[in-house]
Design an enzyme around this catalytic site. Sequence first.
Site, PDB file in Angstrom:
ATOM      1  N   TYR A  32       0.870  -1.185   0.000  1.00  0.00           N
ATOM      2  CA  TYR A  32       0.000   0.000   0.000  1.00  0.00           C
ATOM      3  C   TYR A  32       0.904   1.232   0.000  1.00  0.00           C
ATOM      4  O   TYR A  32       0.857   2.072   0.900  1.00  0.00           O
ATOM      5  CB  TYR A  32      -0.986  -0.017   1.173  1.00  0.00           C
ATOM      6  N   LEU A  33       1.724   1.283  -1.037  1.00  0.00           N
ATOM      7  CA  LEU A  33       2.866   2.204  -1.067  1.00  0.00           C
ATOM      8  C   LEU A  33       2.434   3.658  -1.190  1.00  0.00           C
ATOM      9  O   LEU A  33       1.414   3.977  -1.807  1.00  0.00           O
ATOM     10  CB  LEU A  33       3.776   1.833  -2.237  1.00  0.00           C
ATOM     11  N   GLY A  36       6.402   8.168   0.843  1.00  0.00           N
ATOM     12  CA  GLY A  36       7.439   7.885   1.849  1.00  0.00           C
ATOM     13  C   GLY A  36       8.199   6.612   1.495  1.00  0.00           C
ATOM     14  O   GLY A  36       9.439   6.574   1.533  1.00  0.00           O
ATOM     15  N   HIS A  37       7.467   5.561   1.139  1.00  0.00           N
ATOM     16  CA  HIS A  37       8.124   4.316   0.727  1.00  0.00           C
ATOM     17  C   HIS A  37       9.047   4.572  -0.474  1.00  0.00           C
ATOM     18  O   HIS A  37      10.177   4.090  -0.530  1.00  0.00           O
ATOM     19  CB  HIS A  37       7.089   3.268   0.302  1.00  0.00           C
ATOM     20  N   GLY A 147      12.700   3.722   7.239  1.00  0.00           N
ATOM     21  CA  GLY A 147      12.247   5.085   7.464  1.00  0.00           C
ATOM     22  C   GLY A 147      12.319   5.503   8.927  1.00  0.00           C
ATOM     23  O   GLY A 147      11.962   4.724   9.824  1.00  0.00           O
ATOM     24  N   LYS A 149      10.348   7.326  10.257  1.00  0.00           N
ATOM     25  CA  LYS A 149       8.968   7.275  10.744  1.00  0.00           C
ATOM     26  C   LYS A 149       8.835   6.213  11.848  1.00  0.00           C
ATOM     27  O   LYS A 149       8.108   6.399  12.814  1.00  0.00           O
ATOM     28  CB  LYS A 149       8.065   6.961   9.543  1.00  0.00           C
ATOM     29  N   ASP A 150       9.518   5.082  11.659  1.00  0.00           N
ATOM     30  CA  ASP A 150       9.523   4.013  12.661  1.00  0.00           C
ATOM     31  C   ASP A 150      10.889   4.026  13.348  1.00  0.00           C
ATOM     32  O   ASP A 150      11.731   3.159  13.122  1.00  0.00           O
ATOM     33  CB  ASP A 150       9.240   2.676  11.983  1.00  0.00           C
ATOM     34  N   GLN A 153      12.068   1.058  15.430  1.00  0.00           N
ATOM     35  CA  GLN A 153      12.375  -0.059  14.534  1.00  0.00           C
ATOM     36  C   GLN A 153      13.780   0.099  13.944  1.00  0.00           C
ATOM     37  O   GLN A 153      14.536  -0.870  13.843  1.00  0.00           O
ATOM     38  CB  GLN A 153      11.316  -0.103  13.431  1.00  0.00           C
TER      39      GLN A 153
END
Length: 279
Positions: A32-33, A36-37, A147, A149-150, A153
């Site tokens: 579900y790109l 950002g991806h 990213g 964003k995480d 992670q």
Amino acid sequence: MMILRSIAEMQAAALAWRRAGRRIGLVPTMGYLHAGHLSLVALARPDCDVVVVSIFVNPTQFGPQEDLAKYPRDFERDAACCREAGVDAIFAPEPGDMYAADFSTWVTEERLSQPLCGARRPGHFRGVVTVVAKLFNAVLPDVAVFGQKDAQQCLVLQRLVRDLNFPVTLRIGPIWREADGLAMSSRNVYLSSDERQRALAISRGVRVAEAAFAAGERSGVVLCARVHDAITAGGGRPDYVELRSRHDLRELTAASEPAVLAVAAFFGVTRLLDNSFLG
Ligand code: AMP
């Protein structure tokens, strides 16, 4: 663009590329790109001859009450995005190929996985770390891009690579945002238009905290309160707002060393993440 559906096919292609001396870049995603991806693909491009995007909604990183079944999926659209972005191959394995019915080997990171999302989503990072180790073994990348964003992670995966000696260089891309500031996420489609509007409170709060930091504020309590207050004023429910060390994720009372202001908040039933690197 190649579409590889099995681990065996992927490993065969990766070994052939490696034997031909080609450098492999990997961008792991759950599909579900969004832009950002695709920004991560661009980060792999300059020094990789082959860029692989993996698309796999990894069941083992979802808790039993979480959104695995309804996680958004649209392979045709994702493939079109990848083609347009100049991706060389998509690796999209089936869950049954990734996880045998009697799968019983896990990779766990035991320190950085504890706070923040690890505390709220038991087992989440065990699933993430295990699947990323498996993706590294399937794709054999020289470079893997993740990213900010995480943010947690990223730290956990840097620890994985260091501790288990994966011959992979990790690269971290900045957070891509919608024009109004909301951090891009596949999960944003869950938001009603009212929630979508109110969810702007997260990035607004983060920007207020960044401005306070730029003006000299260092108190963790004060910086976190800026974000917390913005989220509750927007009708959201903070899951956590914490100031932690960007080195080892220990909680900081003051942003006096490189820090991450890490945020998770619910708008309706949708849980969204955001963060900012301070200092
Ligand atoms: P996901 O598909 O949500 O698992 O994300 C796949 C990769 O894209 C992870 O490394 C994420 O951190 C990264 N990513 C997700 N959202 C963004 C964003 N808004 N900007 C940059 N990278 C992102």
